[in-house]
Write an enzyme that holds these catalytic residues in place. Structure first.
Site, short mmCIF file in Angstrom:
data_model
loop_
_atom_site.label_atom_id
_atom_site.label_comp_id
_atom_site.label_asym_id
_atom_site.label_seq_id
_atom_site.Cartn_x
_atom_site.Cartn_y
_atom_site.Cartn_z
N ASP A 23 0.76 -1.34 -0.03
CA ASP A 23 -0.33 -0.15 0.53
C ASP A 23 0.88 1.15 -0.59
O ASP A 23 2.22 1.15 0.22
CB ASP A 23 -1.42 -0.36 1.08
CG ASP A 23 -1.98 0.80 0.92
OD1 ASP A 23 -2.05 1.64 0.11
OD2 ASP A 23 -3.27 0.59 1.74
C1 BGC Z 1 -4.98 3.23 -0.27
C2 BGC Z 1 -4.89 1.98 -1.29
C3 BGC Z 1 -4.63 2.94 -1.93
C4 BGC Z 1 -3.75 3.45 -2.73
C5 BGC Z 1 -3.41 4.27 -4.03
C6 BGC Z 1 -3.81 4.14 0.19
O1 BGC Z 1 -3.73 4.58 0.60
O2 BGC Z 1 -4.92 2.47 1.12
O3 BGC Z 1 -6.21 1.47 -1.29
O4 BGC Z 1 -5.10 2.15 -3.56
O5 BGC Z 1 -3.25 5.03 -1.58
O6 BGC Z 1 -3.89 5.22 -4.19
#
Ligand code: BGC
Length: 732
Positions: A261
């Site tokens: 993530d």
């Molecule tokens: C989120 C993810 C997301 C990623 C990219 C993170 O803060 O938890 O679900 O895909 O950001 O935007």
């Protein structure tokens, strides 16, 4: 008006069921061969560069060898608008729109896996058009607490339902050469302290509740990438967690890429050795002042390169990552035949509409007030901010859509002869830098105007619920309360004093309390329905569509009725405020396997609305149900009759329990379901198979799945609290 039936395209069914590699894809053997040809041609620097971000949503290729960059996008409700190269600002392109699909909770509520396939397929086609190789979704974290700000991005509280819906979504997507990235692996069940909460959970709950949807994504859908979650599990961050990685790769045979993530990696050695392949990020050190490449400081960048050079980390870890990354590329941006995709086309919009329609759950319909007769309904007051509010935000799942039909617009177009007034009634207030400020609109005046508007109308349609703002249904924060916000409950009561003919339409992605439920004749759960939300809602209100959605999670009467909150202990939710030596918040899932309806059933706590529940404008009866066990399968055959006056669809649900088990079990667990359309007055035979191995529990001593012998109870019904037939089987 004519009833719309649930249409499942032949194409969808055919492709949904096939798992074969098609001629336009490289075979696994071809990919392996190509990888081994490329690997020796890459320098150490080039290999390390492949393992981390070069921008917010891309990782580099190897230009001199013609290996392209990988481009990523959120996910999961459509292709997100473009984000700046180095920060989270919107790029303000004019060509980065996308079709906005209903949220995954709505999809789950449809209980229709064929729609999930169409969903994944449509999002992938848009991703291709927008030049994206990896779509960051679907989200399959289990609904543990109704306060979790991201529940709307997930598929409810039941691991079986989430698995059955995630698999076709992924297959539909990946058949286009776009990788799904199933997220967030694992135990990311809240937003509070999401990067520092350290989850302690039994192996049984891990295996039986929190991992099955990920396992199905890997084993059944052959998902090409997995996103590690921000939180910790047993003291180690999930992006590079030794135990989770071993389950993923050694047990399930995952051969794709683990992607962090954004900003989820915290350690170079663990990232190197525990299966992480690609590090993406939120923070770029020295971004605005440094001339050096800001991404060089990532754990899988320079620190990794240096550790390999010094011999502190084995270079084999790097080759393993590069193999996984190249494999991902040969499946996507270096596929044999790259498709070009399309976006905003009529079929995608129709898919969005179909899902929104089928996801809508009719919660209450006293005296058949619904559907409304569009011809005779003369005067309608539409009350509530959600009647007009845009619902395209909520964090990373935000979208820039071509169009968004609001509930008010939908109602207006479906009731062309009615006189319709709209009054906000309440206001949520603006959100600035992640904080919702009190509205500057005067609450009393808003209320007064609404009470005036409802005086002389035939009908009040209250469109309320939650919003996609911070501490509502939104990434980055949990809700503070189970109640409807912004004075909606008080407003409802006041309106009811003036006009009792109210239909409440909930637009949200989470359970809420309904203190006024006894007094409101009809309640519709519409979720966030994407770009066609308003049309779907109005289709249901006027009866063009007969609702067939079922709740993918329980609505507790009050917060303490939910398992995680029943302990009233910060240790159980949201974790201990006092941090441990490593600065983390320990949280223990004391409810163990009893999540959602498993808790309500087993502890005899009546929910407001149960998992699997949803009404129709017609009535169904499960007239007969038989069960037999043969060839490793439990087969349930049931006859369902549509005993009402309208065509409609019902979901036959099969739950299984093991009363005299040697381990603590839930009374019953969903093991199979089937949605079926039945014409008025007709009946249909439905057959549901449950493989016997799916009756297993996770034996913590042997660390294996174990099917106990003996008696099992099979519950056949139309919701977790509406069981028509209770049958018995023996497993020998
Ligand atoms: C989120 C993810 C997301 C990623 C990219 C993170 O803060 O938890 O679900 O895909 O950001 O935007």
């Amino acid at each position: 008006m004519k009833q719309l039936f649930i249409a499942v395209s032949v194409f969808a069914l055919a492709s949904c069921c096939s798992n074969q590699q098609s001629a336009d894809q490289w075979t696994d053997a071809e990919i392996d061969q190509k990888i081994e040809e490329i690997l020796p041609q890459l320098s150490l620097d080039e290999k390390v560069a492949l393992c981390h971000a070069q921008s917010k949503f891309s990782t580099p290729g190897v230009a001199r060898l013609g290996i392209p960059e990988l481009w990523y996008s959120d996910g999961p409700h459509g292709v997100r608008m473009e984000i700046n190269w180095d920060d989270w600002g919107h790029s303000h392109w004019t060509n980065d729109t996308a079709t906005a699909f209903p949220v995954l909770t709505s999809l789950a509520a449809s209980f229709n896996p064929d729609l999930a396939f169409e969903y994944g397929n449509a999002v992938a086609e848009e991703a291709l058009y927008r030049g994206k190789d990896v779509m960051l979704g679907p989200g399959v974290n289990i609904y543990r607490s109704p306060l979790n700000g991201r529940n709307f991005e997930y598929m409810g509280e039941d691991p079986y339902l989430a698995s059955v819906m995630a698999v076709p979504y992924i297959k539909g997507m990946q058949q286009n050469g776009v990788a799904a990235c199933v997220k967030h692996f694992a135990l990311n069940n809240q937003e509070t302290w999401r990067t520092t909460v350290d989850v302690q959970v039994s192996d049984r709950a891990l295996r039986e509740i929190y991992l099955p949807a990920f396992e199905a994504a890997v084993r059944e859908a052959n998902v090409w990438s997995v996103m590690g979650s921000y939180n910790l599990y047993n003291g180690q961050h999930c992006c590079h967690n030794a135990k989770l990685n071993s389950i993923l790769r050694n047990e399930w045979g995952f051969d794709g890429c683990v992607i962090t993530d954004w900003g989820g990696a915290t350690d170079t050695k663990e990232s190197a050795e525990n299966g992480l392949d690609i590090e993406m990020g939120t923070w770029t050190n020295g971004l605005t002042s440094s001339t050096a490449n800001a991404y060089d400081s990532y754990y899988l960048a320079k620190p990794y390169l240096e550790a390999i050079k010094k011999g502190e980390i084995d270079s084999k870890t790097l080759d393993a990552k590069v193999r996984n990354i190249l494999r991902l590329m040969f499946r996507t941006n270096m596929a044999k035949n790259i498709k070009h995709g399309r976006k905003g086309n009529a079929e995608h919009i129709q898919t969005a509409l179909n899902i929104a329609r089928e996801g809508i759950v009719l919660l209450k319909n006293d005296n058949e007030v619904l559907p409304l007769d569009a011809k005779t309904t003369k005067k309608i007051a539409v009350i509530g901010e959600n009647a007009t509010r845009s619902m395209m935000g909520g964090g990373s799942s935000e979208l820039k859509t071509f169009h968004e039909v609001s509930p008010l617009e939908g109602i207006k177009s479906h009731f062309p002869n009615a006189q319709i007034v709209h009054s906000m009634g309440y206001a949520s207030g603006p959100e600035i830098y992640g904080h919702v400020l009190p509205s500057r609109l005067n609450a009393d005046s808003l209320q007064k105007a609404a009470l005036e508007a409802v005086k002389d109308v035939d009908l009040v349609i209250f469109v309320g619920g939650l919003t996609k703002a911070h501490e509502q249904d939104c990434e980055g924060g949990d809700r503070r309360s189970l109640d409807l916000p912004f004075g909606q409950n008080e407003l409802v009561e006041k309106i009811l004093d003036v006009n009792k003919n109210m239909i409440f339409v909930l637009v949200d992605g989470n359970a809420v309390t309904m203190p006024w439920l006894d007094k409101v004749p009809a309640v519709v759960e519409a979720w966030y329905g994407g770009c066609e939300a308003g049309n779907a809602i109005a289709d249901v209100l006027c009866g063009d569509v007969n609702p067939s959605g079922k709740l993918p999670y329980s609505f507790p009467v009050k917060l303490e009725d939910n398992a995680a909150h029943s302990f009233a202990s910060e240790e159980v939710y949201p974790g201990l405020a006092a941090v441990d030596a490593a600065n983390n918040h320990k949280e223990t899932y004391k409810e163990d396997i009893l999540v959602g309806y498993r808790w309500h059933d087993t502890k005899n706590i009546k929910p407001l609305f149960a998992f699997g529940y949803g009404l129709s404008y017609t009535t169904f009866e499960i007239q007969k149900a038989d069960v037999k066990v043969a060839s490793g399968k439990v087969n349930v055959k049931a006859t369902i009759a549509n005993t009402g006056k309208r065509d409609g669809a019902e979901v036959l649900q099969v739950y299984v329990g093991k009363p005299d088990s040697k381990v603590a079990r839930a009374v019953k667990e969903l093991k199979g379901f089937k949605k079926i359309s039945i014409a008025a007055g007709a009946s249909a035979e439905v057959s549901v198979d449950v493989p016997v191995e799916k009756l297993a529990f996770w034996n913590e001593e042997s660390q294996k799945w174990e099917v106990e012998k003996g008696k099992y109870v099979v519950y056949v019904g139309t919701s977790s609290d509406n069981i028509a037939h209770t049958l018995e089987i023996n497993i020998n």
